[in-house]
Motif scaffolding. Sequence first.
Motif, PDB file in Angstrom:
ATOM      1  N   GLY A 166     -19.689   6.207  -3.055  1.00  0.00           N
ATOM      2  CA  GLY A 166     -20.068   7.270  -3.984  1.00  0.00           C
ATOM      3  C   GLY A 166     -18.890   7.751  -4.796  1.00  0.00           C
ATOM      4  N   VAL A 167     -17.691   7.704  -4.174  1.00  0.00           N
ATOM      5  CA  VAL A 167     -16.433   8.018  -4.856  1.00  0.00           C
ATOM      6  C   VAL A 167     -15.442   6.921  -4.475  1.00  0.00           C
ATOM      7  CG1 VAL A 167     -14.561   9.686  -5.153  1.00  0.00           C
ATOM      8  CG2 VAL A 167     -16.896  10.498  -4.740  1.00  0.00           C
ATOM      9  N   ALA A 168     -14.739   6.370  -5.463  1.00  0.00           N
ATOM     10  CA  ALA A 168     -13.842   5.235  -5.230  1.00  0.00           C
ATOM     11  C   ALA A 168     -12.490   5.697  -4.713  1.00  0.00           C
ATOM     12  CB  ALA A 168     -13.666   4.441  -6.524  1.00  0.00           C
ATOM     13  N   TYR A 169     -11.952   4.939  -3.744  1.00  0.00           N
ATOM     14  CA  TYR A 169     -10.626   5.215  -3.187  1.00  0.00           C
ATOM     15  C   TYR A 169      -9.835   3.927  -3.032  1.00  0.00           C
ATOM     16  CZ  TYR A 169     -12.170   9.921  -2.057  1.00  0.00           C
ATOM     17  OH  TYR A 169     -12.636  11.209  -2.155  1.00  0.00           O
ATOM     18  N   THR A 170      -8.534   4.029  -3.283  1.00  0.00           N
ATOM     19  CA  THR A 170      -7.607   2.972  -2.910  1.00  0.00           C
ATOM     20  C   THR A 170      -7.133   3.287  -1.494  1.00  0.00           C
ATOM     21  OG1 THR A 170      -6.891   2.613  -5.191  1.00  0.00           O
ATOM     22  CG2 THR A 170      -5.423   1.850  -3.449  1.00  0.00           C
ATOM     23  N   LEU A 171      -7.353   2.361  -0.573  1.00  0.00           N
ATOM     24  CA  LEU A 171      -7.055   2.559   0.847  1.00  0.00           C
ATOM     25  C   LEU A 171      -5.792   1.786   1.193  1.00  0.00           C
ATOM     26  CD1 LEU A 171     -10.695   1.994   2.188  1.00  0.00           C
ATOM     27  CD2 LEU A 171      -9.663   4.116   1.362  1.00  0.00           C
ATOM     28  N   VAL A 172      -4.792   2.498   1.710  1.00  0.00           N
ATOM     29  CA  VAL A 172      -3.477   1.889   1.929  1.00  0.00           C
ATOM     30  C   VAL A 172      -3.104   2.010   3.402  1.00  0.00           C
ATOM     31  CG1 VAL A 172      -1.075   1.813   1.192  1.00  0.00           C
ATOM     32  CG2 VAL A 172      -2.839   2.607  -0.409  1.00  0.00           C
ATOM     33  N   PRO A 173      -3.198   0.918   4.176  1.00  0.00           N
ATOM     34  CA  PRO A 173      -2.788   0.970   5.586  1.00  0.00           C
ATOM     35  C   PRO A 173      -1.265   0.967   5.694  1.00  0.00           C
ATOM     36  CG  PRO A 173      -3.437  -1.258   4.994  1.00  0.00           C
ATOM     37  CD  PRO A 173      -3.682  -0.409   3.775  1.00  0.00           C
ATOM     38  N   LEU A 174      -0.752   1.795   6.578  1.00  0.00           N
ATOM     39  CA  LEU A 174       0.689   1.873   6.801  1.00  0.00           C
ATOM     40  C   LEU A 174       0.998   1.533   8.252  1.00  0.00           C
ATOM     41  CD1 LEU A 174       1.613   5.058   4.720  1.00  0.00           C
ATOM     42  CD2 LEU A 174       1.697   2.652   4.028  1.00  0.00           C
ATOM     43  N   ALA A 175       2.199   1.021   8.469  1.00  0.00           N
ATOM     44  CA  ALA A 175       2.537   0.437   9.764  1.00  0.00           C
ATOM     45  C   ALA A 175       2.717   1.469  10.869  1.00  0.00           C
ATOM     46  CB  ALA A 175       3.809  -0.400   9.622  1.00  0.00           C
ATOM     47  N   SER A 176       2.997   2.735  10.525  1.00  0.00           N
ATOM     48  CA  SER A 176       3.302   3.719  11.554  1.00  0.00           C
ATOM     49  C   SER A 176       2.993   5.122  11.053  1.00  0.00           C
ATOM     50  CB  SER A 176       4.785   3.642  11.937  1.00  0.00           C
ATOM     51  OG  SER A 176       5.594   4.027  10.830  1.00  0.00           O
ATOM     52  N   ARG A 177       2.914   6.065  11.998  1.00  0.00           N
ATOM     53  CA  ARG A 177       2.732   7.462  11.621  1.00  0.00           C
ATOM     54  C   ARG A 177       3.968   7.985  10.900  1.00  0.00           C
ATOM     55  NH1 ARG A 177       1.536   9.705  16.341  1.00  0.00           N
ATOM     56  NH2 ARG A 177       3.205  11.215  16.600  1.00  0.00           N
ATOM     57  N   GLU A 178       5.119   7.431  11.226  1.00  0.00           N
ATOM     58  CA  GLU A 178       6.348   7.816  10.519  1.00  0.00           C
ATOM     59  C   GLU A 178       6.233   7.460   9.039  1.00  0.00           C
ATOM     60  OE1 GLU A 178      11.185   6.921  10.595  1.00  0.00           O
ATOM     61  OE2 GLU A 178       9.828   5.806  11.914  1.00  0.00           O
ATOM     62  N   ALA A 179       5.686   6.285   8.735  1.00  0.00           N
ATOM     63  CA  ALA A 179       5.513   5.893   7.337  1.00  0.00           C
ATOM     64  C   ALA A 179       4.514   6.796   6.641  1.00  0.00           C
ATOM     65  CB  ALA A 179       5.067   4.434   7.254  1.00  0.00           C
ATOM     66  N   VAL A 180       3.427   7.172   7.338  1.00  0.00           N
ATOM     67  CA  VAL A 180       2.448   8.098   6.756  1.00  0.00           C
ATOM     68  C   VAL A 180       3.120   9.434   6.446  1.00  0.00           C
ATOM     69  CG1 VAL A 180       0.324   9.385   7.178  1.00  0.00           C
ATOM     70  CG2 VAL A 180       0.471   6.986   7.861  1.00  0.00           C
ATOM     71  N   ALA A 181       3.958   9.914   7.354  1.00  0.00           N
ATOM     72  CA  ALA A 181       4.651  11.190   7.140  1.00  0.00           C
ATOM     73  C   ALA A 181       5.610  11.127   5.966  1.00  0.00           C
ATOM     74  CB  ALA A 181       5.398  11.597   8.407  1.00  0.00           C
ATOM     75  N   LYS A 182       6.221   9.968   5.732  1.00  0.00           N
ATOM     76  CA  LYS A 182       7.173   9.816   4.620  1.00  0.00           C
ATOM     77  C   LYS A 182       6.486   9.665   3.274  1.00  0.00           C
ATOM     78  CE  LYS A 182       9.456   6.223   5.989  1.00  0.00           C
ATOM     79  NZ  LYS A 182      10.444   5.117   5.988  1.00  0.00           N
ATOM     80  N   ALA A 183       5.232   9.237   3.278  1.00  0.00           N
ATOM     81  CA  ALA A 183       4.528   8.952   2.023  1.00  0.00           C
ATOM     82  C   ALA A 183       4.449  10.201   1.152  1.00  0.00           C
ATOM     83  CB  ALA A 183       3.132   8.424   2.321  1.00  0.00           C
ATOM     84  N   ARG A 184       4.505   9.995  -0.148  1.00  0.00           N
ATOM     85  CA  ARG A 184       4.444  11.103  -1.109  1.00  0.00           C
ATOM     86  C   ARG A 184       3.982  10.553  -2.448  1.00  0.00           C
ATOM     87  NH1 ARG A 184       9.077  10.730  -4.368  1.00  0.00           N
ATOM     88  NH2 ARG A 184      10.636   9.278  -3.537  1.00  0.00           N
ATOM     89  N   VAL A 185       3.637  11.449  -3.350  1.00  0.00           N
ATOM     90  CA  VAL A 185       3.348  11.067  -4.726  1.00  0.00           C
ATOM     91  C   VAL A 185       4.683  10.954  -5.446  1.00  0.00           C
ATOM     92  CG1 VAL A 185       2.260  11.757  -6.896  1.00  0.00           C
ATOM     93  CG2 VAL A 185       1.083  12.151  -4.729  1.00  0.00           C
TER      94      VAL A 185
END
Length: 300
Positions: A166-185
């Motif tokens: 219903g709404v489009a998303y780009t889905l980006v798997p990351l290797a670790s929770r540390e990488a998720v925490a570092k992610a930013r715009v």
Amino acid sequence: MKRRFVTLDVFTTRRHAGNPLAIVLQSEGLDTEAMQAIAREFNLSETVFVSPPERPEHRASVRIFTPGGELPFAGHPTVGTAVWLALTDEAQGRPAELLVLEEKVGPVSCAVEAKGSHAGHAVFTLPRLPERLAQPVADTSLAEALGLDPADLGFDAHRASAFSAGVAYTLVPLASREAVAKARVAGAAFERALAATPNGNAFVYCREPAETGHHYHARMFWPGSGIVEDPATGSAAAAFAGAVMAYDQPGDGDHRLVIEQGYEMGRPSRIVLELSVRNGALASARIGGSAIVVSEGVLL
């Protein structure tokens, strides 16, 4: 005309967590421009405008706005609105276990339960099953857009993909929770990399949850919507069902997955994704969560 509104925190059982939602309860007479202005005034991820349904067997018609535009469907507005209507019906002595909301995407069926006078739980069936879209962004560009190294992208069979329920998303798997925490715009790099995608957003996730019993840890970035990061995104979880089917290939049966989001924002949220798999394909899916009333007021 004075118009009542309420706010709820959604995908949480406690106030000041989850994703805040504003619901304008008397939206008759408001045009699209006025609704958009009110949504910008609240400046929450979404604001819902409730009006009487077109079909008498349905509970309400709703329109959903971010500060930047209207959405045909969204998860935390659906859960929050269903909970509020269930609380209203319960208080008026006409409780219902099932209600249907008319959204731009179509009718959305919600199982609801009031839990006291100010909280409740709702589970809605996806009005559309996730559909795979073209994913035109290379891993190197996605990594740059998120301020990460290309080695941070991907885990197990999961690779970057795009889906819409219903709404489009780009889905980006990351290797670790540390990488998720570092992610930013990452400024212009984000806009440049995601420009070729339908909505210019990125839902990042990993399989290292912060809490026992959860399955995925996620964040969602969508600066074009007027909100750089969203604490809990039910429509992204709906799209994510497509990635689960594509990369995890769950067997026939019913599966329950818990997605945690909003932790880096100090707004921990818990989204339950239920999948029913039949003959190797996704037959149906549901999104569930709790909501609690935070405030009530009047728009002058």
